[in-house]
Design an enzyme around this catalytic site. Sequence first.
Site, PDB file in Angstrom:
ATOM      1  N   LYS A 205       0.831  -1.206   0.000  1.00 55.65           N
ATOM      2  CA  LYS A 205       0.000   0.000   0.000  1.00 55.65           C
ATOM      3  C   LYS A 205       0.864   1.253   0.000  1.00 55.65           C
ATOM      4  O   LYS A 205       0.615   2.198  -0.751  1.00 55.65           O
ATOM      5  CB  LYS A 205      -0.942   0.004   1.189  1.00 55.65           C
ATOM      6  CG  LYS A 205      -1.904   1.191   1.202  1.00 55.65           C
ATOM      7  CD  LYS A 205      -2.745   1.255   2.460  1.00 55.65           C
ATOM      8  CE  LYS A 205      -3.722   0.127   2.545  1.00 55.65           C
ATOM      9  NZ  LYS A 205      -4.654   0.286   3.683  1.00 55.65           N
TER      10      LYS A 205
ATOM     11  N   HIS B  69      -2.845 -37.567  12.187  1.00 51.41           N
ATOM     12  CA  HIS B  69      -1.641 -38.337  12.503  1.00 51.41           C
ATOM     13  C   HIS B  69      -0.604 -37.466  13.201  1.00 51.41           C
ATOM     14  O   HIS B  69       0.573 -37.833  13.248  1.00 51.41           O
ATOM     15  CB  HIS B  69      -1.061 -38.941  11.227  1.00 51.41           C
ATOM     16  CG  HIS B  69      -1.993 -39.921  10.569  1.00 51.41           C
ATOM     17  ND1 HIS B  69      -1.971 -41.261  10.866  1.00 51.41           N
ATOM     18  CD2 HIS B  69      -2.984 -39.741   9.665  1.00 51.41           C
ATOM     19  CE1 HIS B  69      -2.916 -41.882  10.153  1.00 51.41           C
ATOM     20  NE2 HIS B  69      -3.543 -40.977   9.418  1.00 51.41           N
TER      21      HIS B  69
ATOM     22  N   GLY C 247      -5.125  -4.334   4.991  1.00 59.38           N
ATOM     23  CA  GLY C 247      -4.354  -5.357   4.295  1.00 59.38           C
ATOM     24  C   GLY C 247      -4.974  -6.736   4.341  1.00 59.38           C
ATOM     25  O   GLY C 247      -5.025  -7.443   3.332  1.00 59.38           O
TER      26      GLY C 247
ATOM     27  N   LYS D  71       8.510  -3.716  14.144  1.00 58.89           N
ATOM     28  CA  LYS D  71       9.068  -3.065  12.953  1.00 58.89           C
ATOM     29  C   LYS D  71       9.932  -1.870  13.336  1.00 58.89           C
ATOM     30  O   LYS D  71      11.021  -1.648  12.777  1.00 58.89           O
ATOM     31  CB  LYS D  71       7.936  -2.612  12.024  1.00 58.89           C
ATOM     32  CG  LYS D  71       7.193  -3.729  11.318  1.00 58.89           C
ATOM     33  CD  LYS D  71       6.162  -3.147  10.373  1.00 58.89           C
ATOM     34  CE  LYS D  71       5.429  -4.218   9.595  1.00 58.89           C
ATOM     35  NZ  LYS D  71       4.435  -3.638   8.660  1.00 58.89           N
TER      36      LYS D  71
END
Length: 544
Positions: A200, A380, A263, A508
């Site tokens: 974006k 499994h 997003g 971030k």
Amino acid sequence: MPAWQALIKHHQSVFRVHLRDLFASDPQRFERFSLELEGLLVDFSKQRVDDTTLRLLLDLAETARLGEWRARLFAGEKINFSEQRAVMHPALRYLKLGAFPSAAWDVMPEVRAVRAQMRAFSERVRGGLWRGFSGEAIRDVVNIGIGGSDLGPKMVVRTLAAYQRSGLRMHFVSNVDSAHLAKLLDSLDPRSTLFVVASKTFSTQETMLNAHTARAWLCAAAGEGWARALPLHFVAVTSDVARAATFGVPEANVFRMWDWVGGRYSLWSAVGLPIALAIGMNGFERLLAGAQAMDTHFCEAPFERNLPVLMALIGVWNTNFLGASTSAVLPYNESLRFLPSFLQQLEMESNGKTVGRDGLPLSCQANPIVWGEIGSNGQHAFFQLLHQGGWLVPSDFIASAQSDFPLPGHQAPLMANFLAQSAALAFGKTEAEARAELEAAGIAGDQITALLPHKVFAGNQPSTTIILPRLDPFHLGMLLALYEHKVFVQGVVWGINSFDQWGVELGKQLAGRLLPALQGEGDTDGLDQSTRELIAWCREHGDF
């Protein structure tokens, strides 16, 4: 709230009731606790709820003013208040004529313009008319993105593999670890490869590092003609046209996004360009049509017959009253392999919060931990814990009645396991049943005493069963929109903003500070001792 207190009181009277008892006392339980919409069947009968539970949960939804919040969502109000943004992903799949969300603010002209651009471009690529720098038709498409710009389109493209055009291979790169991109580039021919860069802001660190590496690879192959080659091999999905142009993507190759699209809700937008390239724009619009059908149902159906509302409220019951801390997604279809990962982001990034809209700490736990795997493989691996581990793990079992890649003799055993596991988790095996089974096998005396504890299954594990008639674009669109609206409803009930994700930003920001230190260009003052020492160790042993 009184509605919440009423549910607490109700739980105290029913928490020991077993699913075996609920079914034994109600011969019509399946009919009353299942709904079908456009061929999509959702069975809630194996959830630990009764009529009173649902009535009290519906009271809770009314108390939380769910109807008002739903109206605000579809009116385009800025319900993402912390970022002052509307939440308008339903507009992306609005296929009717006219304005949406209103005549005063109609986003449809720009949405339709981007759809038309996607159609024209995808048809040229799929038809072999879009050529690379040497005149080769495109044979490989690489989507470079991360988060919603990767998980959404990747999941849909993989899910709808049966509808894809042969000769056009789709790839997805998200990890900044060079192993993800390097191995892929080694297998590609730059003359016939198209890159779709989805960001974006066109500044996401992982995406742009991968994009710059791909650009360098393409330019090296194109040689002196690299400037002419770039627009033939790169397109962008972004809201920042200027940054895309600086990268080398002309405006004609930019597919626009808007700030009212989050997003994790963006696959319906131009972020879905890889979907259109894979299954064609007609197929992409069938995906939109399925989602729109669920939007209409969510807006118009009464709460007591509303699939997203019921699914959300039962999830609230499981989390906040039965005490489940996790929720499993178990697709019995290989093509749905990436659905659990997609739903992890959708649910936990949306509702993984401890602060309400009012800025105060929540007085209850919000979203459970979402996880899952293909059901056949899970049987499994971790199903042993589901059956006898003592944890309460509500599950969503998902399958399609028809195989999307049919082979003789495969679908019936698959569906037998699909149905058997949810039944076994619900009803378990009593001590009397286990004893009778051992006696029938000729086991007696001390052997029975020794084996009996291991043969008893508590059951009472709640689950929802979702069956699609077939795994096609329309019904996949319905399924994904069902989960989207479920998340919205739960956010309303918990009193949180489901459309921001500030928790994603902290790591971030810190990474941006640590990067220069790892490269020897910044100091480590102010960092904790562990991080300082780890940086020193990495600089000594790493190759930065």
